[in-house]
Design an enzyme around this catalytic site. Structure first.
Site, short mmCIF file in Angstrom:
data_model
loop_
_atom_site.label_atom_id
_atom_site.label_comp_id
_atom_site.label_asym_id
_atom_site.label_seq_id
_atom_site.Cartn_x
_atom_site.Cartn_y
_atom_site.Cartn_z
CE1 TYR A 1 -2.83 -3.19 1.18
CE2 TYR A 1 -4.38 -1.39 0.92
CZ TYR A 1 -4.12 -2.74 1.01
OH TYR A 1 -5.15 -3.63 0.95
CE LYS B 1 1.98 -17.57 1.54
NZ LYS B 1 1.38 -18.87 1.89
CG ASP C 1 -1.28 -20.09 3.63
OD1 ASP C 1 -0.41 -19.91 2.78
OD2 ASP C 1 -1.06 -20.67 4.71
CG ASP D 1 -7.67 -4.48 2.75
OD1 ASP D 1 -8.79 -4.35 3.25
OD2 ASP D 1 -7.37 -4.00 1.64
#
Ligand code: NAP
Length: 474
Positions: free
Chosen positions: A161, A232, A333, A357
């Site tokens: 972002y 991640k 995940d 988000d």
């Protein structure tokens, strides 16, 4: 400081919120700027402010009250001042420190300063905070929505972002790709395809640590059991993986006595259960298959075990670690599965921007969705609370939309101010109203045997259910 903003004098009967030693100092009559918002913002603000005032009155019987101060952004500001975001509105929020807003139209085509982006930059609102919990009676797609009660702290200033990206085919993209391929990836097997668009994903020590600090403080102050770093890092080692590493570092640097990491808890538990356990056997228990690992890795695990026991067994051993705040981490995940299958194992999630988000919406969907999803952008000494949905323009001025989102943003705001009694009253009133199956159209279409009410009637029911007087009838 100015005595008026946008030409509107500051109310004389209110006082400013101050900020000293990491704490807001809230007078009994704080001036709080609000932006009504565009479209349905008008409907939900009118309803919400009555609920806020009724709850404050009921909680403090006139000893405290909010002095609301309207500031302008969006369509109303454009109409009044020919400016979508007057500088005065930004300055009022900075000077009064705490504000609440409804949704604003984002004009298509760009070129307009966004309030959220501007405030994030000017006030350094580095955490987007979204509590997600279930209110009894709310329609939900899952079987046990009551198990969800998390607060998500999403880093708000960097990651993908950051807006550092170049379009495919642009001179800048070609230059960067060329540089990467020739200089950075020279001699290796990897190359960036020449016809790519490119973006940069910065994740810094500074931004990660202050976000983790805010999440951990929140957990400690609210006696939550865990803080989970969501990342991640198995794929993006030096950005997401680093977020995990720096999150743990911050936890033990600044909160050593109050926290235990998940891995430390395994080591301590093994030792508690078997005081004679060697470091080697303890290591083998926390890392199954360790005996087949390379020598260097095995030694590092044994060293880790020794170091944990030497540094914290005295303070955290003999079961003491069970009373500490647990800091753990989950790969992004897997957390998406876990918030569906075992949400009660999570309390506070600290995430980089993009993961946050996604996970906020995934969690919110389980407990009623957009209509009752609150949020806030928070920095050090500044906070802006807001409904997380948009202006839903097709319902504007029809008195039908669900005002729950901005009301629960108000709940967050009152807790932030230390006015917990007000927050409790609003939450209880809202929950009781939903339990009575008295709901706006969005919940009505998902519930059997419910009564559909307007936005303002819904507010009346909430006020009535909190035991306060309904001052304005719909
Ligand atoms: P939206 O306004 O969030 O509305 C999309 C749909 O979500 C609505 O049609 C409605 O669904 C449901 N919804 C939203 N708020 C609801 C509420 N309070 N109660 C019940 N249902 C609700 O999204 P959009 O139509 O994509 O965006 C409209 C405008 O808002 C755009 O100009 C956008 O840029 C702006 N926006 C502003 C913000 C902000 O200021 N923070 C955030 C997002 C979007 P149903 O039609 O199924 O009933």
């Amino acid at each position: 400081m100015a005595d008026s903003y946008n030409g509107v004098p500051i109310p004389r009967d209110g006082a400013r919120i101050a900020y000293k030693e990491d704490r807001c100092q809230v007078p009994p009559n704080p001036i709080i700027p609000y932006i009504e918002g565009d479209g349905t913002g008008r409907d939900i603000w009118k309803a919400a402010v009555r609920v806020f005032d009724a709850a404050v009155e009921r909680a403090y019987r006139g000893e405290r009250r909010v002095v609301w101060y309207e500031i302008f952004a969006g369509e109303k500001a454009k109409a009044k001042f020919n400016d979508w975001l007057p500088q005065d509105s930004v300055e009022a929020i900075r000077d009064f420190r705490v504000a609440i807003k409804g949704p604003l139209t984002t004009p298509v085509g760009g070129g307009i300063r966004s309030l959220n982006v501007t405030l994030r930059q000017v006030l350094d609102l580095y955490a987007c905070v979204r509590p997600v919990k279930y209110y009894k009676g709310t329609p939900s797609p899952v079987r046990h929505p009551e198990r969800m009660d998390v607060v998500i702290f999403r880093e708000n200033t960097e990651d993908v972002y950051a807006g550092i990206e170049w379009e495919q085919g642009s001179k800048e993209a070609s230059k960067l790709i060329d540089f990467i391929n020739r200089e950075m990836l020279k001699g290796g097997k990897k190359q960036v395809r020449a016809d790519s668009g490119v973006g940069i994903k910065p994740i810094s020590v500074f931004a990660t640590k202050r976000l983790a600090r805010m999440a951990i403080r929140h957990a400690l102050e609210n006696r939550r059991k865990t803080v989970t770093l969501v990342h991640k890092g198995n794929i993006q080692k030096f950005t997401e993986g680093a977020f995990r590493k720096w999150g743990y570092e911050l936890a033990s640097e600044e909160f050593r006595n109050q926290i235990v990491t998940e891995r430390e808890s395994w080591i301590l538990d093994n030792k508690d259960k078997n005081p004679n356990l060697s470091s080697e056997d303890n290591g083998a228990l926390i890392e199954p298959g360790l005996e087949y690992a390379p020598e260097e890795f095995r030694s590092s695990v044994y060293q880790e075990v020794r170091s944990v026991l030497e540094s914290i067994y005295r303070s955290h051993g003999h079961g003491e670690w069970k009373n500490k705040l647990m800091v753990n981490d989950r790969i992004a995940d897997s957390i998406f599965q876990q918030v569906v299958t075992r949400p009660d194992e999570y309390a506070v999630l600290a995430t980089p921007n993009l993961n946050g988000d996604y996970i906020s919406d995934a969690c919110a969907a389980q407990v009623g969705g957009l209509g009752i999803a609150p949020g806030a952008n928070i920095g050090d000494g500044y906070a802006v609370f807001e409904a997380t949905h948009g202006t839903a323009p097709k319902y504007a001025d029809r008195d039908v939309i669900n005002p729950g989102s901005v009301m629960l943003s108000g709940v967050m705001m009152f807790r932030y101010l230390g006015w917990g009694e007000v927050a409790d009253l609003i939450e209880n009133g809202l929950e009781r109203t939903i339990e009575q199956k008295t709901v706006t159209y969005d919940f009505h279409r998902l519930m059997e045997g419910a009564t559909k009410v307007t936005t303002s009637q819904f507010a009346n029911h909430i006020i009535h259910n909190m035991g306060a007087r309904v001052l304005v009838n719909a």
